[in-house]
Every structure is written in C-alpha cells, then in structure tokens.
Design a protein around this motif. Structure first.
Motif, PDB file in Angstrom:
ATOM      1  N   ASP A   1      31.816 -43.227 -10.606  1.00  0.00           N
ATOM      2  CA  ASP A   1      32.419 -42.182 -11.439  1.00  0.00           C
ATOM      3  C   ASP A   1      32.613 -42.615 -12.880  1.00  0.00           C
ATOM      4  OD1 ASP A   1      34.385 -44.039 -11.123  1.00  0.00           O
ATOM      5  OD2 ASP A   1      35.899 -42.665 -10.317  1.00  0.00           O
ATOM      6  N   GLY A   2      32.151 -43.807 -13.234  1.00  0.00           N
ATOM      7  CA  GLY A   2      32.249 -44.281 -14.606  1.00  0.00           C
ATOM      8  C   GLY A   2      33.459 -45.128 -14.898  1.00  0.00           C
ATOM      9  N   ALA A   3      34.385 -45.268 -13.948  1.00  0.00           N
ATOM     10  CA  ALA A   3      35.584 -46.072 -14.169  1.00  0.00           C
ATOM     11  C   ALA A   3      35.210 -47.544 -14.272  1.00  0.00           C
ATOM     12  CB  ALA A   3      36.572 -45.859 -13.032  1.00  0.00           C
ATOM     13  N   ALA A   4      35.997 -48.283 -15.058  1.00  0.00           N
ATOM     14  CA  ALA A   4      35.774 -49.723 -15.201  1.00  0.00           C
ATOM     15  C   ALA A   4      36.389 -50.441 -13.998  1.00  0.00           C
ATOM     16  CB  ALA A   4      36.401 -50.221 -16.491  1.00  0.00           C
ATOM     17  N   ILE A   5      35.663 -51.426 -13.465  1.00  0.00           N
ATOM     18  CA  ILE A   5      36.074 -52.120 -12.253  1.00  0.00           C
ATOM     19  C   ILE A   5      36.245 -53.610 -12.539  1.00  0.00           C
ATOM     20  CG2 ILE A   5      35.451 -52.711  -9.878  1.00  0.00           C
ATOM     21  CD1 ILE A   5      36.189 -49.812 -10.254  1.00  0.00           C
ATOM     22  N   VAL A   6      37.352 -54.188 -12.013  1.00  0.00           N
ATOM     23  CA  VAL A   6      37.565 -55.640 -12.023  1.00  0.00           C
ATOM     24  C   VAL A   6      37.840 -56.052 -10.581  1.00  0.00           C
ATOM     25  CG1 VAL A   6      39.039 -57.534 -12.762  1.00  0.00           C
ATOM     26  CG2 VAL A   6      38.432 -55.734 -14.371  1.00  0.00           C
ATOM     27  N   GLU A   7      37.126 -57.083 -10.101  1.00  0.00           N
ATOM     28  CA  GLU A   7      37.315 -57.582  -8.742  1.00  0.00           C
ATOM     29  C   GLU A   7      37.606 -59.075  -8.773  1.00  0.00           C
ATOM     30  OE1 GLU A   7      34.639 -54.615  -5.934  1.00  0.00           O
ATOM     31  OE2 GLU A   7      33.924 -56.640  -6.385  1.00  0.00           O
ATOM     32  N   VAL A   8      38.544 -59.498  -7.911  1.00  0.00           N
ATOM     33  CA  VAL A   8      38.840 -60.912  -7.709  1.00  0.00           C
ATOM     34  C   VAL A   8      38.615 -61.195  -6.228  1.00  0.00           C
ATOM     35  CG1 VAL A   8      40.559 -62.737  -7.834  1.00  0.00           C
ATOM     36  CG2 VAL A   8      40.483 -60.967  -9.609  1.00  0.00           C
ATOM     37  N   ALA A   9      37.575 -61.987  -5.923  1.00  0.00           N
ATOM     38  CA  ALA A   9      37.232 -62.309  -4.537  1.00  0.00           C
ATOM     39  C   ALA A   9      37.529 -63.785  -4.300  1.00  0.00           C
ATOM     40  CB  ALA A   9      35.761 -62.013  -4.267  1.00  0.00           C
ATOM     41  N   ASP A  10      38.390 -64.068  -3.317  1.00  0.00           N
ATOM     42  CA  ASP A  10      38.759 -65.462  -3.039  1.00  0.00           C
ATOM     43  C   ASP A  10      37.988 -65.994  -1.834  1.00  0.00           C
ATOM     44  OD1 ASP A  10      40.137 -64.809  -0.569  1.00  0.00           O
ATOM     45  OD2 ASP A  10      41.817 -64.093  -1.776  1.00  0.00           O
TER      46      ASP A  10
ATOM     47  N   ALA B   1      39.151 -62.495   0.879  1.00  0.00           N
ATOM     48  CA  ALA B   1      39.751 -61.210   0.509  1.00  0.00           C
ATOM     49  C   ALA B   1      39.269 -60.804  -0.874  1.00  0.00           C
ATOM     50  CB  ALA B   1      41.267 -61.296   0.531  1.00  0.00           C
ATOM     51  N   VAL B   2      39.173 -59.497  -1.110  1.00  0.00           N
ATOM     52  CA  VAL B   2      38.748 -58.951  -2.402  1.00  0.00           C
ATOM     53  C   VAL B   2      39.811 -57.963  -2.867  1.00  0.00           C
ATOM     54  CG1 VAL B   2      37.004 -57.630  -3.640  1.00  0.00           C
ATOM     55  CG2 VAL B   2      36.318 -59.222  -1.845  1.00  0.00           C
ATOM     56  N   PHE B   3      40.270 -58.160  -4.097  1.00  0.00           N
ATOM     57  CA  PHE B   3      41.210 -57.236  -4.731  1.00  0.00           C
ATOM     58  C   PHE B   3      40.457 -56.517  -5.843  1.00  0.00           C
ATOM     59  CE2 PHE B   3      43.771 -60.429  -2.721  1.00  0.00           C
ATOM     60  CZ  PHE B   3      44.837 -59.717  -2.185  1.00  0.00           C
ATOM     61  N   ARG B   4      40.463 -55.190  -5.764  1.00  0.00           N
ATOM     62  CA  ARG B   4      39.639 -54.374  -6.670  1.00  0.00           C
ATOM     63  C   ARG B   4      40.552 -53.501  -7.537  1.00  0.00           C
ATOM     64  NH1 ARG B   4      35.414 -49.543  -5.856  1.00  0.00           N
ATOM     65  NH2 ARG B   4      33.679 -50.385  -7.036  1.00  0.00           N
ATOM     66  N   ILE B   5      40.333 -53.600  -8.864  1.00  0.00           N
ATOM     67  CA  ILE B   5      41.112 -52.833  -9.846  1.00  0.00           C
ATOM     68  C   ILE B   5      40.177 -51.820 -10.483  1.00  0.00           C
ATOM     69  CG2 ILE B   5      42.546 -52.932 -11.905  1.00  0.00           C
ATOM     70  CD1 ILE B   5      42.898 -55.962 -11.235  1.00  0.00           C
TER      71      ILE B   5
ATOM     72  N   ARG C   1      50.846 -48.528 -14.007  1.00  0.00           N
ATOM     73  CA  ARG C   1      51.268 -48.196 -15.368  1.00  0.00           C
ATOM     74  C   ARG C   1      50.068 -48.069 -16.312  1.00  0.00           C
ATOM     75  NH1 ARG C   1      56.312 -47.810 -17.580  1.00  0.00           N
ATOM     76  NH2 ARG C   1      57.828 -47.474 -15.920  1.00  0.00           N
ATOM     77  N   LEU C   2      49.005 -48.792 -16.024  1.00  0.00           N
ATOM     78  CA  LEU C   2      47.792 -48.701 -16.843  1.00  0.00           C
ATOM     79  C   LEU C   2      46.945 -47.482 -16.504  1.00  0.00           C
ATOM     80  CD1 LEU C   2      46.742 -52.472 -16.793  1.00  0.00           C
ATOM     81  CD2 LEU C   2      47.693 -51.204 -18.738  1.00  0.00           C
ATOM     82  N   GLY C   3      47.385 -46.693 -15.550  1.00  0.00           N
ATOM     83  CA  GLY C   3      46.645 -45.489 -15.185  1.00  0.00           C
ATOM     84  C   GLY C   3      45.502 -45.754 -14.234  1.00  0.00           C
ATOM     85  N   GLY C   4      45.513 -46.906 -13.551  1.00  0.00           N
ATOM     86  CA  GLY C   4      44.436 -47.244 -12.636  1.00  0.00           C
ATOM     87  C   GLY C   4      44.918 -47.355 -11.207  1.00  0.00           C
ATOM     88  N   THR C   5      44.070 -47.909 -10.367  1.00  0.00           N
ATOM     89  CA  THR C   5      44.397 -48.118  -8.958  1.00  0.00           C
ATOM     90  C   THR C   5      43.974 -49.521  -8.561  1.00  0.00           C
ATOM     91  OG1 THR C   5      42.255 -47.220  -8.256  1.00  0.00           O
ATOM     92  CG2 THR C   5      44.118 -45.674  -8.369  1.00  0.00           C
ATOM     93  N   ILE C   6      44.621 -50.064  -7.533  1.00  0.00           N
ATOM     94  CA  ILE C   6      44.272 -51.380  -7.017  1.00  0.00           C
ATOM     95  C   ILE C   6      44.225 -51.301  -5.499  1.00  0.00           C
ATOM     96  CG2 ILE C   6      46.688 -52.135  -7.054  1.00  0.00           C
ATOM     97  CD1 ILE C   6      45.639 -54.984  -7.611  1.00  0.00           C
ATOM     98  N   THR C   7      43.201 -51.897  -4.912  1.00  0.00           N
ATOM     99  CA  THR C   7      43.048 -51.888  -3.462  1.00  0.00           C
ATOM    100  C   THR C   7      42.710 -53.299  -3.003  1.00  0.00           C
ATOM    101  OG1 THR C   7      40.710 -51.296  -3.677  1.00  0.00           O
ATOM    102  CG2 THR C   7      42.279 -49.479  -3.378  1.00  0.00           C
ATOM    103  N   ALA C   8      42.880 -53.530  -1.704  1.00  0.00           N
ATOM    104  CA  ALA C   8      42.568 -54.831  -1.109  1.00  0.00           C
ATOM    105  C   ALA C   8      41.772 -54.609   0.162  1.00  0.00           C
ATOM    106  CB  ALA C   8      43.855 -55.600  -0.801  1.00  0.00           C
ATOM    107  N   HIS C   9      40.788 -55.460   0.391  1.00  0.00           N
ATOM    108  CA  HIS C   9      40.042 -55.423   1.634  1.00  0.00           C
ATOM    109  C   HIS C   9      39.484 -56.815   1.918  1.00  0.00           C
ATOM    110  CE1 HIS C   9      36.895 -54.660  -1.397  1.00  0.00           C
ATOM    111  NE2 HIS C   9      36.077 -55.272  -0.550  1.00  0.00           N
ATOM    112  N   SER C  10      39.029 -57.011   3.113  1.00  0.00           N
ATOM    113  CA  SER C  10      38.544 -58.318   3.534  1.00  0.00           C
ATOM    114  C   SER C  10      37.025 -58.311   3.621  1.00  0.00           C
ATOM    115  CB  SER C  10      39.153 -58.675   4.892  1.00  0.00           C
ATOM    116  OG  SER C  10      38.855 -60.011   5.240  1.00  0.00           O
ATOM    117  N   THR C  11      36.438 -59.485   3.347  1.00  0.00           N
ATOM    118  CA  THR C  11      34.998 -59.696   3.500  1.00  0.00           C
ATOM    119  C   THR C  11      34.805 -60.948   4.372  1.00  0.00           C
ATOM    120  OG1 THR C  11      34.831 -61.099   1.547  1.00  0.00           O
ATOM    121  CG2 THR C  11      34.611 -58.719   1.214  1.00  0.00           C
TER     122      THR C  11
END
Length: 449
Positions: free
Chosen positions: A371-380, A438-442, A424-434
């Motif tokens: 949808d064009g939103a900017a994505i940041v992911e942290v995968a541990d 784990a991956v945290f997606r902003i 507060r930044l107007g975004g969303t954050i989710t967590a899931h496992s691989t």
C-alpha cells in the motif's frame, strides 16, 4: 425537558393522550354534525314532500293558519307560479330557490340569514304552479350532537385517566432498571467489582447491562494486570535497592576490605544502572500517555536511521558475538519523527541482542509495503514467539513474567514503549515468529501522507 425519565414518560404519555383526545373530538364532532344535518334534512324533506302532495286547500290552510310544521321549528312558505311567496319561510325562499321551483325542480340547500344557517328543502307541487318551501334552523335540527358530545366527553375523560395510570405504570417500569443501572455504575466507579446486575426484559436496557458487565470485567482484568505489573516492578526495584543498601551499610561500617572496593563499586554501578533503566522506562510510558507528547515530523530516509543505529550497537553486539546487518536497498522515505523512530529501533535492537545467542545474526530492514507505507523490520536469532506470545508481546510485562525463569529478560516495558511510540507516530507494529527467530515489523506513513 430536564428531569427524571419517569417524569418525561408521564408527560409524554399525557401529551400524546391529549393530542389523541383533541383529534378524536374534532373528528367525532365533524362526523356527528354531518350525520345530524343529514337526518334533519331528511326529516325536513319528508315533511315538505307531504305538504307538496297535499291538496291546494290543505297547503293554504297550513300557510294561513300556522307559522311552522310540527315541534321542530320548521318554517313553511308557498311559491306561486308567478314567483310570489307567502308564509313564515318567505325569507328563506331566496330567488334561486323560487327559480328552481318554477322550473319544476326540487331544491335542497342551505341559506344564511341573520348570522344563522337554515336548512332549506323545496318541492314543486303536482301539475306545476309553484311549490312548497320548508326551512329549519340548522342548530335546532341537530338532535344527536348534544347527547353524543356528553357521552364523548365522559369517554374521553375516562381515556385520559386510563392514560395517566398507564403512564405511571410504564414510567415506573422503565425507570426502575435504569435506576438499578445507575446504582451499579456508581458502585463500579467506587471501585467495586463483580457487580451483580438483575436482568431486564427491555432490549435497550439489556444492551446497556451487557455493556456495563463487559466494562466491569475489563476493569477487573486491567486492574489485575496493573497489580501484577506493579508487583513485578516492585520486586525488580527491591532487588537492586537491597544490594545498594547492603553495600552502603557495609561501607559505613568499614567491613569491606580495600581490595574489594573496586568490585563493590562495579556492583553498585550495575545496580544503579538497573534502577535508572526502570525509572527511564516508567517515565517514557508516562510521557507517551500525555497529550502534549512532542513530535518533530519530517520526510525521513529510514535507511540512514537504521545505519546510525547499527553503528551505535556494533560494540555491544560484538561483545555478545552477534552480527548486525542492515538491509535497505534504495531510499525509503517516511513522514515521521527520526528521533522517535531511532528510539523504537534502539528498543527492538536491545531486545533482540538480549535473546540472540552468540554466532547468530540480527537483520534490520527498510522497505515498502504494497500500500506504499514505509516498513522497518527487526529480525532476531532468538527462540522466536508462540502465537500467544505474538498476540501479547506489546502488553506491559507479559513476556517478561512468562519467561523470567527461562531466559534473559528486561524490564518488561521496552516493547510496550515501542508500541506506544509507533502509535503516536501514526503507524502500527506487529510481531510474528519465523524459523530463525522473531520479527518485529513497523509500518509508518509514507512521505507526503
């Protein structure tokens, strides 16, 4: 109208009853008067027809000897073939009535005279030569109206009384469950939980009861979690404070050997750092709840933010034998606050380094969603998350309480702070496992949004 619902229902019912009474009265009067006029006109027409069918001598005798027919005040007059009029109804035998009679046609009309309405019936006599005119005051012709009005007034009065009683019963029935709901709400506001609610047969009130019951359970759950959280924080604060106090007493009493002073200093520093981390996290949560939380929004290139975070955490990662990799191909621009995004990424990297074993790798990515939103992911490279962990990852202290005796944990506030910051930044954050951890997606608003 202000006031209790019982009064409102009572007044509304009475107003509705009065409106119904007025409308019914008007309709009944119109109907009764119409029927009365028809009956009076029919009776008048019958009398005039009998007189028109009588002999000329009988007709003349009526006109010469009497001023009216019967006891209902019927006036009569004779119209000659030439249009002359004689009799008590001469005034009502207006020219158009005489004209119709001379033409041999019957007449049924109403004539106004001296502010009164008169029913006029005229019939031609057999063989031509004029006719007979009968007239009667319309008010005297209404024999039904007075009696009907009396009975109608009695019936309407009874109806108003019944409406008043019904309004009182309905108002009481409606207000009683609402009063109970208000009492239950006040008990909830005073801190009571598991408030019993008596079921109501009114659908709308039952909906409010269900909502109040849901609120009761939600408050109980929330307060339970807050108690658990405070107990957890209290325990974590007590541990370093106990250590600091113990060493402080030992230093005061001079029982610490000189060669142990550096070790004691390091212990005090570590415990003070733990206390600082807890208080900083608690203050961050408090600031996030404030309405005036500051944000400096601009178009931010997320790859640059991630590379800055990589440089800042490389030393810590190398000590633990963990590799940090930034994956950002091309510019990824978001409309956001660069400092707050860096704060979120720092929190996620700290969490990832805590659970990632030596030899593993942490990948930080920047990209675009469909949808064009900017994505940041942290995968541990840690043990990952169960579906239940992922659903509750951002609740304060949930994962910490669950895994405190299994693996290294933090204050239990970091992921909650990250979630509130992203919100507060107007975004969303989710967590899931691989399979690798784990991956945290902003997700953040795209540039220009």
């Amino acid at each position: 109208m202000r006031g209790p619902i019982r009064r409102r229902v009572l007044v509304a019912t009475l107003v509705a009853a009065l409106v119904a009474v007025v409308v019914t009265t008007i309709a009944a009067l119109t109907l009764v008067r119409g029927v009365d006029n028809s009956a009076g006109r029919d009776a008048l027409a019958a009398q005039v027809q009998r007189l028109a069918s009588a002999t000329p001598a009988a007709r003349q005798a009526v006109v010469d000897g009497l001023s009216q027919l019967g006891d209902q005040g019927v006036l009569v007059a004779l119209v000659t073939p030439r249009g002359a009029v004689a009799g008590s109804a001469s005034a009502e035998a207006v020219p158009r009535v005489r004209l119709e009679l001379r033409a041999g046609r019957p007449v049924s009309t109403t004539v106004r005279r001296d502010g009164r309405s008169y029913l006029v019936e005229a019939r031609p006599v057999a063989g031509g030569g004029g006719g007979v005119v009968g007239a009667q005051d319309a008010s005297t012709a209404r024999t039904l109206t007075p009696a009907v009005l009396t009975r109608l007034a009695i019936a309407l009065a009874i109806g108003i009384v019944v409406a008043l009683v019904a309004a009182l019963v309905v108002a009481r029935a409606l207000s009683r469950p609402l009063v109970r709901l208000a009492g239950a709400a006040r008990r909830l506001a005073d801190g009571e939980r598991d408030v019993a609610l008596e079921p109501s047969g009114i659908d709308e009130v039952a909906d409010v009861e269900a909502a109040l019951g849901s609120l009761d359970r939600a408050l109980a759950r929330s307060e339970g979690r807050q108690r658990e959280f405070l107990l957890s924080i209290s325990h974590e604060l007590r541990t370093p404070l106990t250590a600091i106090r113990g060493y402080a007493e030992a230093l005061r009493d001079g029982v610490v050997p000189l060669e142990q002073l550096p070790e004691v200093g390091r212990t005090l520093e570590a415990e003070s750092t733990r206390l600082t981390a807890f208080t900083d996290d608690l203050l961050a949560l408090a600031r996030l709840e404030a309405d005036d939380f500051p944000l400096q929004e601009a178009d931010v290139e997320l790859g640059a933010v991630l590379r800055e975070a990589e440089v800042a955490w490389l030393a810590t990662a190398s000590v633990g034998g963990v590799e940090i990799e930034v994956d950002a191909v091309g510019p990824v621009v978001a409309r956001t606050d660069a400092a707050r995004v860096r704060q979120v990424v720092d929190g996620l990297l700290e969490n990832a380094l805590r659970v990632s074993p030596a030899g593993s790798r942490i990948v930080v990515r920047a990209g675009r969603a469909e949808d064009g939103a900017a994505i940041v992911e942290v995968a541990d490279g840690g043990p990952g998350l169960t579906p239940d962990d992922a659903a509750q990852a951002f609740e304060r202290g949930r994962l910490r309480d669950r895994y405190r005796d299994v693996r290294p944990v933090g204050t239990g506030l970091g992921l909650s702070i990250a979630a509130r910051l992203v919100e507060r930044l107007g975004g969303t954050i989710t967590a899931h496992s691989t399979p690798g951890g784990a991956v945290f997606r902003i997700s953040l608003p795209r540039a220009g949004a």
